[in-house]
Design a protein around this motif. Structure first.
Motif, PDB file in Angstrom:
ATOM      1  N   SER A  33       4.859   2.025  -6.308  1.00 40.87           N
ATOM      2  CA  SER A  33       4.325   2.270  -7.226  1.00 40.87           C
ATOM      3  C   SER A  33       5.165   3.289  -8.236  1.00 40.87           C
ATOM      4  O   SER A  33       5.929   4.081  -7.900  1.00 40.87           O
ATOM      5  CB  SER A  33       2.926   2.950  -7.196  1.00 40.87           C
ATOM      6  OG  SER A  33       2.421   2.784  -8.561  1.00 40.87           O
ATOM      7  N   PRO A  34       5.251   3.058  -9.695  1.00 42.92           N
ATOM      8  CA  PRO A  34       6.040   4.015 -10.449  1.00 42.92           C
ATOM      9  C   PRO A  34       5.840   5.117 -10.326  1.00 42.92           C
ATOM     10  O   PRO A  34       4.606   5.783 -10.344  1.00 42.92           O
ATOM     11  CB  PRO A  34       5.773   3.314 -12.003  1.00 42.92           C
ATOM     12  CG  PRO A  34       5.257   1.742 -11.731  1.00 42.92           C
ATOM     13  CD  PRO A  34       4.730   1.749 -10.581  1.00 42.92           C
TER      14      PRO A  34
ATOM     15  N   GLY B 146      -5.182   3.692  -5.052  1.00 41.58           N
ATOM     16  CA  GLY B 146      -5.120   2.131  -5.451  1.00 41.58           C
ATOM     17  C   GLY B 146      -3.660   1.562  -4.664  1.00 41.58           C
ATOM     18  O   GLY B 146      -3.015   0.606  -5.377  1.00 41.58           O
ATOM     19  N   VAL B 147      -3.187   2.157  -3.550  1.00 41.32           N
ATOM     20  CA  VAL B 147      -2.069   1.609  -3.088  1.00 41.32           C
ATOM     21  C   VAL B 147      -2.058   0.923  -1.571  1.00 41.32           C
ATOM     22  O   VAL B 147      -3.089   1.737  -0.968  1.00 41.32           O
ATOM     23  CB  VAL B 147      -1.049   2.814  -2.758  1.00 41.32           C
ATOM     24  CG1 VAL B 147       0.242   2.155  -2.054  1.00 41.32           C
ATOM     25  CG2 VAL B 147      -0.412   3.481  -4.209  1.00 41.32           C
TER      26      VAL B 147
ATOM     27  N   LEU C 134      -7.469   7.864   1.437  1.00 41.03           N
ATOM     28  CA  LEU C 134      -6.541   8.742   0.428  1.00 41.03           C
ATOM     29  C   LEU C 134      -5.642   7.229  -0.335  1.00 41.03           C
ATOM     30  O   LEU C 134      -5.424   7.483  -1.694  1.00 41.03           O
ATOM     31  CB  LEU C 134      -5.365   9.664   1.031  1.00 41.03           C
ATOM     32  CG  LEU C 134      -6.305  10.992   1.352  1.00 41.03           C
ATOM     33  CD1 LEU C 134      -5.238  11.793   2.002  1.00 41.03           C
ATOM     34  CD2 LEU C 134      -7.117  11.641   0.137  1.00 41.03           C
ATOM     35  N   LEU C 135      -4.942   6.633   0.334  1.00 38.94           N
ATOM     36  CA  LEU C 135      -4.386   5.448  -0.117  1.00 38.94           C
ATOM     37  C   LEU C 135      -5.109   4.668  -0.904  1.00 38.94           C
ATOM     38  O   LEU C 135      -4.794   4.146  -2.051  1.00 38.94           O
ATOM     39  CB  LEU C 135      -3.669   4.656   1.071  1.00 38.94           C
ATOM     40  CG  LEU C 135      -2.485   5.465   1.646  1.00 38.94           C
ATOM     41  CD1 LEU C 135      -1.964   4.565   3.054  1.00 38.94           C
ATOM     42  CD2 LEU C 135      -1.539   5.606   0.736  1.00 38.94           C
TER      43      LEU C 135
ATOM     44  N   VAL D 208       2.843  10.823  -3.258  1.00 38.51           N
ATOM     45  CA  VAL D 208       3.110  11.046  -1.983  1.00 38.51           C
ATOM     46  C   VAL D 208       2.789   9.856  -1.093  1.00 38.51           C
ATOM     47  O   VAL D 208       2.408   9.954  -0.030  1.00 38.51           O
ATOM     48  CB  VAL D 208       2.279  12.230  -1.448  1.00 38.51           C
ATOM     49  CG1 VAL D 208       3.030  13.613  -2.455  1.00 38.51           C
ATOM     50  CG2 VAL D 208       1.021  12.491  -1.696  1.00 38.51           C
ATOM     51  N   ALA D 209       2.381   8.807  -1.748  1.00 38.28           N
ATOM     52  CA  ALA D 209       1.915   7.781  -1.055  1.00 38.28           C
ATOM     53  C   ALA D 209       2.523   7.107   0.242  1.00 38.28           C
ATOM     54  O   ALA D 209       1.801   6.940   0.934  1.00 38.28           O
ATOM     55  CB  ALA D 209       1.722   6.505  -1.900  1.00 38.28           C
ATOM     56  N   HIS D 210       3.885   7.167   0.132  1.00 34.74           N
ATOM     57  CA  HIS D 210       4.891   6.835   1.043  1.00 34.74           C
ATOM     58  C   HIS D 210       4.577   7.932   2.487  1.00 34.74           C
ATOM     59  O   HIS D 210       4.628   7.291   3.654  1.00 34.74           O
ATOM     60  CB  HIS D 210       6.265   6.691   0.867  1.00 34.74           C
ATOM     61  CG  HIS D 210       6.545   5.798  -0.151  1.00 34.74           C
ATOM     62  ND1 HIS D 210       6.267   4.722   0.124  1.00 34.74           N
ATOM     63  CD2 HIS D 210       7.365   5.675  -1.130  1.00 34.74           C
ATOM     64  CE1 HIS D 210       6.825   3.926  -0.730  1.00 34.74           C
ATOM     65  NE2 HIS D 210       7.336   4.574  -1.850  1.00 34.74           N
TER      66      HIS D 210
END
Length: 243
Positions: free
Chosen positions: A215-216, A169-170, A164-165, A139-141
């Protein structure tokens, strides 16, 4: 040094509806923040958010929370809000997510919605560190978009999403580069509320958008299928979870 699961629970508490419990445990929460495995800037940001939640009249803090997260879709803490709007797929997605919660031993009170972000964070906290990280990457986006919109409003709640990001690691700029937050002026009028509900939801899964994930998309440990993020209006109750 606290485990990632404790940090996730801490952030879930900070993002939940403000309660006296946060103030009562503020010293312990500050200690947890200061020893969290996060960049110093992210620790400082969480500490500043915690201080803000503990200052002034609690009713005023709760009103500020309502004005951010319960007035339209743009800052909804219901993750399904930010992909497909009023999609018919929501019902099955809710059932699937509830089943995953149940399999992990997470029981949800009646009338709670499983896509509420603090609840999702508590679910991730039940797994190991890598499964939790992958759940955040999933759910990083959405996290980046909310961080951007909150930063535009100069809200300290943006710090929780930045943290959280970091746990995922994003990089925030990478996660959000394809989905820039709208540069809308802050407007809390009834007319603006109506417009907010009419906004076209952001799609994070449409290949036609031409923007791959930062990220994948890997399947978290213990989760049979990737989560499907769809939509539903913001509830007027605030979820609580028990294990």
């Amino acid at each position: 040094m606290p485990s990632p699961s404790r940090v996730l629970k801490l952030i879930a508490l900070l993002l939940d509806y403000p309660s006296p419990d946060v103030r009562a445990e503020s010293l312990a929460l500050h200690a947890l923040i200061r020893t969290a495995e996060l960049p110093e800037a992210r620790r400082d940001g969480l500490a500043a958010l915690l201080d803000a939640l503990c200052q002034g009249d609690l009713l005023d803090v709760q009103e500020r929370y309502d004005s951010l997260f319960e007035r339209g879709r743009a800052l909804s803490l219901l993750l399904f809000e930010h992909v497909h709007g009023e999609s018919r797929d929501r019902g099955q997605a809710m059932v699937d997510l509830l089943e995953r919660y149940s399999a992990a031993g997470l029981a949800i009170d009646a009338n709670e919605l499983p896509d509420y972000l603090p609840l999702y964070l508590e679910f991730l906290a039940l797994g190991d560190a890598e499964a939790a990280r992958q759940g955040l990457v999933e759910v990083a986006h959405i996290l980046a978009l909310l961080a951007q919109r909150l930063a535009q409003r100069e809200s300290l709640y943006a710090q929780a999403f930045e943290a959280l990001l970091a746990l995922a690691g994003v990089a925030p700029e990478l996660a959000g580069q394809c989905y820039q937050a709208q540069q809308e002026a802050v407007d809390d009028s009834l007319e603006a509320l109506d417009r907010a509900w009419e906004e076209t939801p952001v799609s994070f899964t449409d290949p036609a958008a031409g923007c791959p994930s930062a990220s994948p998309r890997r399947q978290p440990a213990g989760v049979e299928q990737p989560l499907q993020w769809v939509a539903q209006p913001v509830p007027q109750t605030h979820p609580r979870a028990t294990r």
